[in-house]
Design an enzyme around this catalytic site. Structure first.
Site, PDB file in Angstrom:
ATOM      1  N   GLY A   8       9.078  -0.812  -3.778  1.00 24.84           N
ATOM      2  CA  GLY A   8       8.718  -0.316  -2.456  1.00 24.84           C
ATOM      3  C   GLY A   8       8.134  -1.404  -1.582  1.00 24.84           C
ATOM      4  O   GLY A   8       7.215  -2.120  -1.997  1.00 24.84           O
ATOM      5  N   GLY A  10       6.707  -0.908   1.530  1.00 25.03           N
ATOM      6  CA  GLY A  10       5.918  -0.331   2.603  1.00 25.03           C
ATOM      7  C   GLY A  10       4.683  -1.188   2.848  1.00 25.03           C
ATOM      8  O   GLY A  10       4.632  -2.359   2.483  1.00 25.03           O
ATOM      9  N   GLY A  12       1.678  -1.128   1.447  1.00 17.32           N
ATOM     10  CA  GLY A  12       1.041  -1.607   0.235  1.00 17.32           C
ATOM     11  C   GLY A  12       1.864  -2.646  -0.487  1.00 17.32           C
ATOM     12  O   GLY A  12       1.367  -3.711  -0.867  1.00 17.32           O
ATOM     13  N   VAL A  76      15.259   2.276  -7.583  1.00 19.51           N
ATOM     14  CA  VAL A  76      14.797   2.427  -8.963  1.00 19.51           C
ATOM     15  C   VAL A  76      14.861   3.904  -9.339  1.00 19.51           C
ATOM     16  O   VAL A  76      14.331   4.766  -8.630  1.00 19.51           O
ATOM     17  CB  VAL A  76      13.358   1.893  -9.122  1.00 19.51           C
ATOM     18  CG1 VAL A  76      12.830   2.192 -10.533  1.00 19.51           C
ATOM     19  CG2 VAL A  76      13.315   0.400  -8.841  1.00 19.51           C
ATOM     20  N   GLU A 168       1.949  15.242  17.122  1.00  8.22           N
ATOM     21  CA  GLU A 168       2.587  14.167  17.870  1.00  8.22           C
ATOM     22  C   GLU A 168       4.029  14.495  18.212  1.00  8.22           C
ATOM     23  O   GLU A 168       4.495  14.222  19.324  1.00  8.22           O
ATOM     24  CB  GLU A 168       2.485  12.870  17.064  1.00  8.22           C
ATOM     25  CG  GLU A 168       1.058  12.340  16.997  1.00  8.22           C
ATOM     26  CD  GLU A 168       0.872  11.187  16.025  1.00  8.22           C
ATOM     27  OE1 GLU A 168      -0.161  10.512  16.115  1.00  8.22           O
ATOM     28  OE2 GLU A 168       1.765  10.980  15.172  1.00  8.22           O
ATOM     29  N   ASP A 297       1.071   6.446  -0.921  1.00  7.83           N
ATOM     30  CA  ASP A 297       1.390   7.861  -1.083  1.00  7.83           C
ATOM     31  C   ASP A 297       1.661   8.248  -2.530  1.00  7.83           C
ATOM     32  O   ASP A 297       1.681   9.434  -2.854  1.00  7.83           O
ATOM     33  CB  ASP A 297       2.623   8.216  -0.239  1.00  7.83           C
ATOM     34  CG  ASP A 297       2.332   8.197   1.250  1.00  7.83           C
ATOM     35  OD1 ASP A 297       1.157   8.378   1.613  1.00  7.83           O
ATOM     36  OD2 ASP A 297       3.263   7.995   2.042  1.00  7.83           O
TER      37      ASP A 297
END
Length: 432
Positions: A8, A10, A12, A76, A168, A297
């Protein structure tokens, strides 16, 4: 191939990769997309305020200055804890010494997976583009229809979920219809679009102070948004939703009611919460595994009070910075790595033009000042200086003119939920 494997890219995952790259430590980053996306602004792509390229950056470009970092495009699908390897969807396998799981989350429909076809969530660029096409298609089809009831259905948009994303989205859809599109059509009046925000809880923005929630409710009502709290969605199909026993014909539905962590969390064998997040200790390690970490997350990480940290970009970013520092620490370092501590920069939600709410541990803001705070924070967090400049200029132009430039309907040959022909086509030379 062994070493650190990061699943990932993102907030992090990228921070961990950057830290390892700066320390010239080998690592492999695997992501099912070739780009990093700034998820907090996806709703603006979905409502034609920004283009996809304004909030996305190629992962290889972000990490190209770090020769020790290898980037792989793939998904993955399995983790073998004993053999210390991950399996990709093409059948290939990669071994690891240390595994960092930062694969994010997907929309959760609370067991009603059949709703996904009719009420898409908003987690990827593809989601945003499809939602934008769906919303704009409703107006195009309403323009062509001579049936008043069908026009009313097509111009009824339901947003499910009253958290920051739902608020939003509802506000942005209302502004899109009432300001941007109002002069573009001849047979329908976009200003009469019915935007419905549905929340099962007692109030919108349940994680905010009640006074800020009330302010958001008032601002949305001024935009013409119909707010329904304490009501649950019971059914969704291609042309309607059923809410607390009432069936409402709709043209489009947006799902903003919940998320579920990537299913890779379950493959660690660790303890999961109801959202599929795997419990980690104060060092972000999955219980029972010294060499497996989870971020963002995917991680159930508790604060000092025993409360789970929220699924925010700033949480993932801070966790990535912390873990990157921990993984690059030298054995000779005399100062031990302390446990991760999250320092909140405050929670915010934009409601509409120059209106937002902002809450931190020490103060609360609302209105124009909160909107400016939100804008500065989000522009700063964007990856890539050129994107910060582009987004800032586009927001200024939009603020002054109400114009939105990315009003493109992008056809997807795989879509089967919309059988109607579409009047507008796009040019391949245009930026999406």
């Amino acid at each position: 191939m062994s070493g650190v494997v990061i699943v990932g890219a993102g907030f992090g995952g990228l921070e961990v990769a950057r830290a390892l790259g700066k320390a010239d430590i080998g690592a492999t980053v695997i992501d099912r997309h070739n780009h990093h996306v700034f998820q907090p602004l996806l709703y603006q792509v979905a409502t034609a305020a920004l283009s996809a390229t304004d909030i996305a950056e190629p992962i290889r470009k972000v990490l190209r200055d770090y020769p020790s970092i290898q980037v792989l495009y793939g998904r993955v699908v399995d983790i073998d804890l004993t053999a210390r390897r991950v399996s990709l969807d093409d059948g290939s396998q990669i071994t690891f010494d240390t595994l960092v799981l930062a694969a994010g989350a997907v929309p959760s429909y609370f067991g009603r997976t059949d709703w996904a076809d009719f009420a898409p969530g908003l987690k990827t660029i593809e989601d945003a583009r499809k939602l934008r096409s769906s919303l704009l298609r409703c107006f195009e089809l309403a323009e062509r229809s001579s049936d008043a009831a069908e026009q009313a259905r097509l111009m009824t948009i339901a947003v499910i979920g009253g958290g920051p994303t739902g608020v939003e989205m509802a506000g942005s859809i209302a502004e899109l219809s009432r300001h941007t599109l109002t002069r573009d059509f001849r047979n329908v009046r976009p200003g009469t679009t019915r935007v419905i925000l549905i929340e099962a809880g007692d109030r919108m923005l349940g994680g905010f102070d009640a006074r800020l929630s009330d302010y958001a409710r008032q601002r949305l009502k001024k935009l013409g948004v119909e707010i329904r709290t304490r009501q649950r969605v019971e059914a969704i199909d291609a042309t309607s939703i059923t809410v607390s026993g009432e069936t409402i014909p709709v043209g489009a539905v947006v799902w903003a009611a919940g998320v579920m962590a990537s299913d890779l969390a379950a493959k660690t064998g660790g303890e999961l919460d109801r959202g599929g997040r795997v419990r980690v200790d104060r060092y972000l390690r999955v219980k029972g595994h010294e060499n497996i970490f989870a971020l963002g997350d995917m991680a159930l990480c508790l604060d000092d009070g025993g409360n789970p940290l929220p699924g925010l970009a700033q949480v993932a970013k801070q966790q990535g910075i912390y873990l990157g520092r921990a993984l690059t620490a030298k054995p000779s370092d005399t100062v031990p790595i302390e446990a991760f501590v999250y320092r909140s920069r405050g929670n915010t939600a934009i409601i509409g033009r120059h209106a937002a709410v902002f809450e931190s541990s020490s103060f609360r803001l609302k209105g124009w000042v909160a909107w400016m705070t939100w804008a500065v924070v989000h522009v700063y967090l964007l990856v890539g200086f050129q994107h910060r400049v582009q987004v800032a200029l586009q927001w200024l132009w939009r603020y002054l003119t109400y114009e939105r430039g990315a009003r493109l309907i992008v056809e997807d040959a795989t879509e089967s939920s919309h059988k109607e022909p579409v009047a507008a086509q796009t040019s391949t030379s245009l930026k999406d």
